[in-house]
Design an enzyme around this catalytic site. Structure first.
Site, PDB file in Angstrom:
ATOM      1  N   THR A   1       0.821  -1.213   0.000  1.00 15.62           N
ATOM      2  CA  THR A   1       0.000   0.000   0.000  1.00 15.62           C
ATOM      3  C   THR A   1       0.856   1.264   0.000  1.00 15.62           C
ATOM      4  O   THR A   1       0.721   2.103   0.885  1.00 15.62           O
ATOM      5  CB  THR A   1      -0.919   0.025   1.241  1.00 15.62           C
ATOM      6  OG1 THR A   1      -0.078   0.037   2.411  1.00 15.62           O
ATOM      7  CG2 THR A   1      -1.848  -1.167   1.297  1.00 15.62           C
TER       8      THR A   1
ATOM      9  N   LEU B   1      -0.432   4.879   0.890  1.00 17.80           N
ATOM     10  CA  LEU B   1      -1.764   4.737   1.490  1.00 17.80           C
ATOM     11  C   LEU B   1      -1.630   3.991   2.807  1.00 17.80           C
ATOM     12  O   LEU B   1      -0.907   2.988   2.887  1.00 17.80           O
ATOM     13  CB  LEU B   1      -2.683   3.946   0.555  1.00 17.80           C
ATOM     14  CG  LEU B   1      -3.030   4.623  -0.775  1.00 17.80           C
ATOM     15  CD1 LEU B   1      -3.689   3.632  -1.727  1.00 17.80           C
ATOM     16  CD2 LEU B   1      -3.953   5.825  -0.534  1.00 17.80           C
TER      17      LEU B   1
ATOM     18  N   HIS C   1      10.240   2.589  17.568  1.00 23.43           N
ATOM     19  CA  HIS C   1       9.467   1.376  17.296  1.00 23.43           C
ATOM     20  C   HIS C   1       9.476   0.469  18.512  1.00 23.43           C
ATOM     21  O   HIS C   1      10.288   0.624  19.429  1.00 23.43           O
ATOM     22  CB  HIS C   1       9.960   0.656  16.044  1.00 23.43           C
ATOM     23  CG  HIS C   1      11.318   0.022  16.109  1.00 23.43           C
ATOM     24  ND1 HIS C   1      11.510  -1.321  16.304  1.00 23.43           N
ATOM     25  CD2 HIS C   1      12.556   0.548  15.955  1.00 23.43           C
ATOM     26  CE1 HIS C   1      12.809  -1.609  16.254  1.00 23.43           C
ATOM     27  NE2 HIS C   1      13.473  -0.488  16.048  1.00 23.43           N
TER      28      HIS C   1
ATOM     29  N   ASP D   1      17.875  -3.185  20.471  1.00 24.24           N
ATOM     30  CA  ASP D   1      17.080  -2.740  19.323  1.00 24.24           C
ATOM     31  C   ASP D   1      15.705  -3.344  19.380  1.00 24.24           C
ATOM     32  O   ASP D   1      15.552  -4.519  19.057  1.00 24.24           O
ATOM     33  CB  ASP D   1      17.806  -3.150  18.032  1.00 24.24           C
ATOM     34  CG  ASP D   1      17.090  -2.701  16.787  1.00 24.24           C
ATOM     35  OD1 ASP D   1      16.088  -1.980  16.888  1.00 24.24           O
ATOM     36  OD2 ASP D   1      17.537  -3.088  15.687  1.00 24.24           O
TER      37      ASP D   1
ATOM     38  N   GLU E   1       8.646  -1.902  12.580  1.00 25.40           N
ATOM     39  CA  GLU E   1       9.762  -1.166  11.976  1.00 25.40           C
ATOM     40  C   GLU E   1      10.737  -2.095  11.306  1.00 25.40           C
ATOM     41  O   GLU E   1      11.302  -1.795  10.266  1.00 25.40           O
ATOM     42  CB  GLU E   1      10.477  -0.333  13.055  1.00 25.40           C
ATOM     43  CG  GLU E   1      11.548   0.608  12.485  1.00 25.40           C
ATOM     44  CD  GLU E   1      12.983   0.109  12.645  1.00 25.40           C
ATOM     45  OE1 GLU E   1      13.899   0.930  12.491  1.00 25.40           O
ATOM     46  OE2 GLU E   1      13.199  -1.095  12.921  1.00 25.40           O
ATOM     47  N   GLU E   2      10.966  -3.251  11.954  1.00 29.45           N
ATOM     48  CA  GLU E   2      12.010  -4.152  11.453  1.00 29.45           C
ATOM     49  C   GLU E   2      11.709  -4.645  10.042  1.00 29.45           C
ATOM     50  O   GLU E   2      12.604  -5.025   9.303  1.00 29.45           O
ATOM     51  CB  GLU E   2      12.190  -5.335  12.412  1.00 29.45           C
ATOM     52  CG  GLU E   2      12.711  -4.942  13.801  1.00 29.45           C
ATOM     53  CD  GLU E   2      14.129  -4.348  13.796  1.00 29.45           C
ATOM     54  OE1 GLU E   2      14.710  -4.159  12.702  1.00 29.45           O
ATOM     55  OE2 GLU E   2      14.637  -4.055  14.894  1.00 29.45           O
TER      56      GLU E   2
ATOM     57  N   ASP F   1      15.775   5.215  18.829  1.00 24.14           N
ATOM     58  CA  ASP F   1      15.525   3.791  18.570  1.00 24.14           C
ATOM     59  C   ASP F   1      16.480   3.015  19.471  1.00 24.14           C
ATOM     60  O   ASP F   1      16.195   2.838  20.651  1.00 24.14           O
ATOM     61  CB  ASP F   1      15.752   3.561  17.066  1.00 24.14           C
ATOM     62  CG  ASP F   1      15.589   2.121  16.625  1.00 24.14           C
ATOM     63  OD1 ASP F   1      15.512   1.241  17.475  1.00 24.14           O
ATOM     64  OD2 ASP F   1      15.551   1.874  15.398  1.00 24.14           O
TER      65      ASP F   1
END
Lengths: 730, 730
Positions: free
Chosen positions: B258, B261, B368, B378, B416-417, B445
């Site tokens: 997407t 969007l 994240h 992380d 995020e990863e 992060d």
């Protein structure tokens, strides 16, 4: 005595203490800016302003503007630059400042020494017919040596010949129909204006192997069928038989070589070969008297009924070529064009009144300055109005009676006729600042088409301020307001208001509002005065883009007395003042919601079933429109419950920012990858006839269901995003 | 007596009149909002805030966040959603409000029942070698059944086999070199992390007919050459021999199906076949102990010197395939991957503190939440810091001691990863409002890579506020400020300031700042604490994306005592408070000018001659940078000459708008048509090694001179446009 002294001292002490206490509070003086910050529109000042707008001044403006032809980049154009600069720099009636901004743009001109030629040549190379090179002179204006001869700007130079066919309006469907029975390869097509963009007539033709295109204005459309000299100008407003509509033949707008970049001296220019949207084959417009010679000699089948017009014969398709009974038998049509593309200097003239309270908010008012020939109506009727507005505002300003809350920018755009070039380059150069700060753009190009009624097209956000203004102004020659007069000629039924005047949508790119509305998402308005469209088939005033669009024509047939000009000046000026001076921006988001609901109901009624068959739902879009509507209602009730003049100026600023940025929120630069500059997902141009969201309508038309689904998502996100813009919270 | 009475009356009258007069003024009371409007940053409050940030709280946050693996969309992830919601909704230390926002995004997972396999199989189909399916367990964490086995997210499922070749880092130049002497068709390539994006190793490979790609981390790069178990975790911070870096294998960011969007339930999803930027062939990461088995058995020529690493042999290119002296002779490598792409729910958690004076201005702080395994460093080191910041702010808020001038938004991003998905979907959904209102984005992060020094990358506009903050905070374990400590480890010489700490540019897309900086043009900052990079070759902490990135690892080897976490919390929190509370936004446009001048001087020194040969001048770009520099100086002197707290609040708002929109003015959505989401013409990613304007550098690199000229024009217009944004006038 002691008692009296004590009483005196007591009185004195008490009084003094009271004074001190009060004084203590008075130390914390109310800062001057507290009052300034609530500066609001002054109704008395508006009344005075409206009264001072003078029809005689407008008339004299028009006379001066139309002395000579002022085609973009010619000496006549330069003279108008200087005229406007002089007016806007006038110490008594000028603006705060005015200057010119020059761009180096790609314009197209015919050759002065080698006129374009349309001829009929027989097998022995004998010229049997030659179309006029010039329009016939009825007045001295047509004999001015600076009248540019009719041509199709951006048509390539070339010498082509072929059998003639008649292709109606040059639509794809027209050529497809012809192609069923005729071999079009190597032919020349004669087409009529209307139904399809100018350049598309040639772009479409080239796909069928057609080598050249002629274009004429059918008197059926423009003259209500009148073809005789006695019935046309200078005897009426109709187009004379030799009249030719010139025009820019390009689907895109802005300088063709520098899309998205202002055309400065050093700007990167793409090679002309990379330019799409202009005629790939020689193309030339001609008068209907010449077109008649050609069409009435054609062989072949009768053209369909809706291809027929007012020329004095039954239109045929062409053999290809001419019929046996014609003197043109076995002859070919030769089309020789000698146009050249040249980089020329084109100026915008800019004028500014700095805002008092919010100098970093702009209301922009503009019109183009260049014409095809004398351009009395197009565009000088608009420029004459603009100069009268700036004269009266400049006077108020210089006399110290007024300074607007927000800044006002006036733009006299160059080279509009070649594709809205000046205004587009301006929006490209100042993209960031204009996007950040512009409250609205007002365009008055052709200010008067006729004498009957006001006409307006706008973003729905501006409907209410247009109505407010038009209710305050008398309709010339009536005892009614412009509003009441308008509602009689052009109305619609609104779910909220009942019967109201019909404000059109700005879905096209017909004038300089295009870059503002579609590229920058700035709430825009376009004003003019119109004739009674129920009384004529003419889609535009008949002298449009011809050598007959002169002061004589305008003052005799379009607006004798210049009262319609004045009415437009008053309307546009009133709207301008309200946008510039109101503490709360007069933009209405519920009216926007109503328009979205209208589009949605169209989409539902025409597309829902088809889409459901493909498993695609309109529900997300419905929810987004509903969210928008609810948010608009909420914001308006917040406004109703506020006393902005008494609250922190940051509150009015916050609400105004929400209203200002509303149209911006509908932008999506990737929504229409093949339609340069169209970024507003609601008002972008549309091929489909269904009056609804353009990307969706065109995708359904093409039965591209992935694209339809994608556009529903694009619209849903944009409309929800616009609702977020109206939301106060996070 | 009369005299005395008269005197008394006189005194009384005068005093009373004075009182009345003063009273008259006092009636016009100063409205309450006049004071509110000048609300400014409170240094005492900042000090108190900094003092309350507690390293123990951060440690306990980390412990709780890392209890179980929390890969995006898994139950472990859901548990962290609930944890954060609970914290942010806490009545005593929570925010004004907090909620979750869910997206349905395309994630890629290995099969639980059919593990990915890398094996060596001989001609008789005998399996001679099988790479580990799991990393070796040294602690209970590695045995958690929810540890996802190493894989390359978005690598397709497939079963391929072929002779092995060694392709260094999988750059185009690596494959080109191999291709000179070897027939790569049908081979499998083993490559090292680094030098090229993860997915590009496979995308490049496929162009040479390679059918599968293996990836490993060379201990030369990550472990300073250490390969033994005794020298690696749990005995040191180095990666154990079986450790494998997982990763998202995609060049783009945001949900792959997407683009542009927000990925809601009903959003249009393009078919996966249309997605570019992911591996077209099976790809799998393995540990270096397994890589050694393969590489040290290879036949063929010695690999070039800079292809050599720390495995216990001379790296060879491959015959293709294995050498005669190896037990793998005549065997092929089989790569069997069973990854699937699935639409899964991924949540952002949002929390808000509403602004007191300018609620419609946002400072956003985010990180994240999802990890590959336990993700202690992380991203949980960042989340632990964010939760401590929100705890202290929430407490101040709930106790009624503080409400920021502007609104603050906290975002805990999902997925995020897999490609910065949560933050990107958020910016897509709220594009308009975030673009209109966001002052800055702060990203933390991985908050701590090591214990040596602060590290920051940012838009140059934020450099000064970062310096201000870092001067107020002690560097852990030193007697210096963070600023003074930083300058020792990483500095540069500024033309304006002399030697200062080096703030990096945000040219990449390494974390969730990417959509904010590159797609929306929001001034962004990324903070962390770093190790001493002069003492190790490790480009990142060695347990990155492995099953060893645990609380145990973090608290033993990365930040024992959590004081570096605390230092980052203080720095990011201080910057956050200044951005949210300052009357005048602490963004500096002259520092931006200096960065532009730096880029310009690079372009001049490296490109000017080459460009001049092609007739292309850098002069327009030079002029634009000069205009920007002059305009910045002017704005700063206007600011110096203002007493914003005493002037109309509209003035501070106006200047702040100019500063807020500065980074926005560099956006051009069409500048990089093949780099999705990169719109900022200064900081977009760049292939060229020359540290200058990316579009220009990459065009010159490719010797595409038209493109180079075009990018000079794009840059010239954008930089002049940014100058216009800083200009007060019209």
């Amino acid at each position: 005595m002691l008692k009296e002294v004590l009483i005196g001292i007591l009185i004195g002490t008490v009084a003094f203490t009271v004074g001190m206490l009060l004084g203590h509070f008075a130390i914390e003086k109310v800062p001057e800016w507290v009052k300034d910050a609530s500066q609001d529109v002054d109704e008395a000042l508006i009344k005075k302003f409206l009264a001072e707008l003078d029809s005689n001044e407008i008339q004299e403006n028009l006379r001066e503007l139309t002395k000579v032809p002022h085609l973009a980049s010619t000496p006549g154009d330069e003279a108008t630059v200087e005229l406007i600069l002089k007016r806007w720099q006038d110490p008594k009636t000028g603006l705060d400042s005015a200057w010119r901004e020059d761009y180096k743009v790609c314009l197209s001109f015919p050759s002065k020494t080698n006129p374009n030629k349309v001829s009929v040549v027989d097998e022995e190379n004998k010229v049997l017919f030659m179309a006029r090179e010039k329009e016939k002179a009825y007045k001295p204006e047509q004999e001015d040596p600076d009248v540019v001869q009719p041509y199709a700007a951006y048509s390539p130079a070339g010498n082509v010949k072929g059998k003639l066919v008649y292709a109606n309006q040059g639509k794809m469907s027209d050529y497809e129909l012809l192609n069923k029975t005729l071999d079009l390869k190597g032919t020349i097509a004669i087409t009529r204006y209307g139904g399809e963009g100018r350049s598309k007539k040639a772009i479409n033709a080239a796909q069928f192997g057609i080598v050249g295109v002629l274009v004429f204005t059918d008197p059926y459309f423009i003259n209500d069928g009148v073809v005789s000299e006695s019935g046309t100008y200078p005897n009426s407003w109709y187009m004379p038989p030799s009249g030719v509509e010139r025009g820019g033949y390009s689907t895109d707008f802005g300088d063709l070589l520098t899309p998205y970049l202002a055309a400065k001296e050093d700007t990167y220019r793409r090679p002309i070969e990379e330019v799409t949207g202009i005629p790939p084959i020689p193309t030339q417009p001609i008068g209907f008297e010449d077109a008649e010679q050609l069409i009435c000699s054609l062989d072949g089948d009768d053209a369909p009924d809706d291809w027929q017009g007012s020329l004095n014969c039954t239109y045929k398709l062409g053999g290809p070529g001419f019929k046996a009974t014609s003197s043109f038998i076995n002859s070919t049509v030769h089309l020789d064009t000698y146009n050249t593309d040249r980089l020329e200097n084109s100026a915008n003239v800019m004028g500014v009144i700095r805002g008092n309270v919010e100098p970093d908010r702009y209301v922009i008012y503009g019109n183009h300055r260049d014409s095809w020939v004398h351009g009395a109506i197009d565009p000088s009727s608009g420029t004459a109005v603009m100069l009268e507005i700036t004269r009266v505002l400049g006077k108020m300003l210089k006399e110290g009676k007024w300074r607007p809350r927000r800044s006002i920018i006036f733009g006299s755009w160059g080279a509009e006729e070649f594709g809205l070039i000046g205004s587009t380059e301006y929006t490209e150069e100042y993209f960031s600042r204009l996007s950040e700060r512009t409250v609205a753009y007002i365009n008055v190009d052709i200010s008067v088409f006729g004498n009957t009624t006001l006409r307006a097209s706008a973003s729905p956000a501006a409907q209410s301020v247009i109505f407010t203004a038009s209710k305050q102004i008398d309709a010339p020659g009536t005892k009614k307001s412009l509003y009441d007069n308008w509602i009689e000629y052009n109305n619609r039924t609104s779910a909220t208001y009942g019967v109201i005047p019909n404000v059109g949508f700005l879905t096209g790119a017909g004038s300089d509002y295009a870059a503002f509305m579609h590229y920058l998402g700035i709430t825009s308005v376009d004003f003019s005065y119109d004739y009674d469209r129920s009384k004529t088939r003419a889609g535009i005033y008949p002298a449009y883009h011809t050598a007959y669009d002169t002061f004589d024509y305008a003052s005799k047939y379009i607006d004798p007395g210049f009262t319609s000009h004045q009415a437009v000046a008053r309307t546009a000026g009133n709207v301008l003042l309200r946008l510039a001076d109101s503490l709360l921006l007069p933009l209405n988001c519920s009216d926007y919601a109503e328009s979205l609901e209208l589009y949605l109901s169209q989409a539902v009624s025409v597309f829902e079933e088809k889409l459901a068959d493909k498993g695609i739902s309109l529900e997300p879009l419905q929810k987004a429109v509903q969210l928008f509507q609810e948010t608009a209602t909420k914001l308006e009730s917040l406004i109703r419950d506020s006393e902005l003049a008494k609250e922190t100026p940051l509150k009015a600023r916050r609400i105004n920012d929400q209203l200002m940025l509303l149209d911006r929120a509908f932008l999506d630069p990737l929504a229409f990858p093949d339609k340069s500059y169209f970024r507003h997902v609601i008002w972008a141009s549309r091929s489909s006839k269904v009056p609804t969201f353009p990307g969706l309508a065109d995708a359904v038309e093409k039965e591209d269901w992935n694209q339809a689904h994608k556009h529903i998502s694009i619209l849903t996100q944009a409309i929800a995003g616009a609702a977020h813009t109206l939301q106060d919270g996070i």
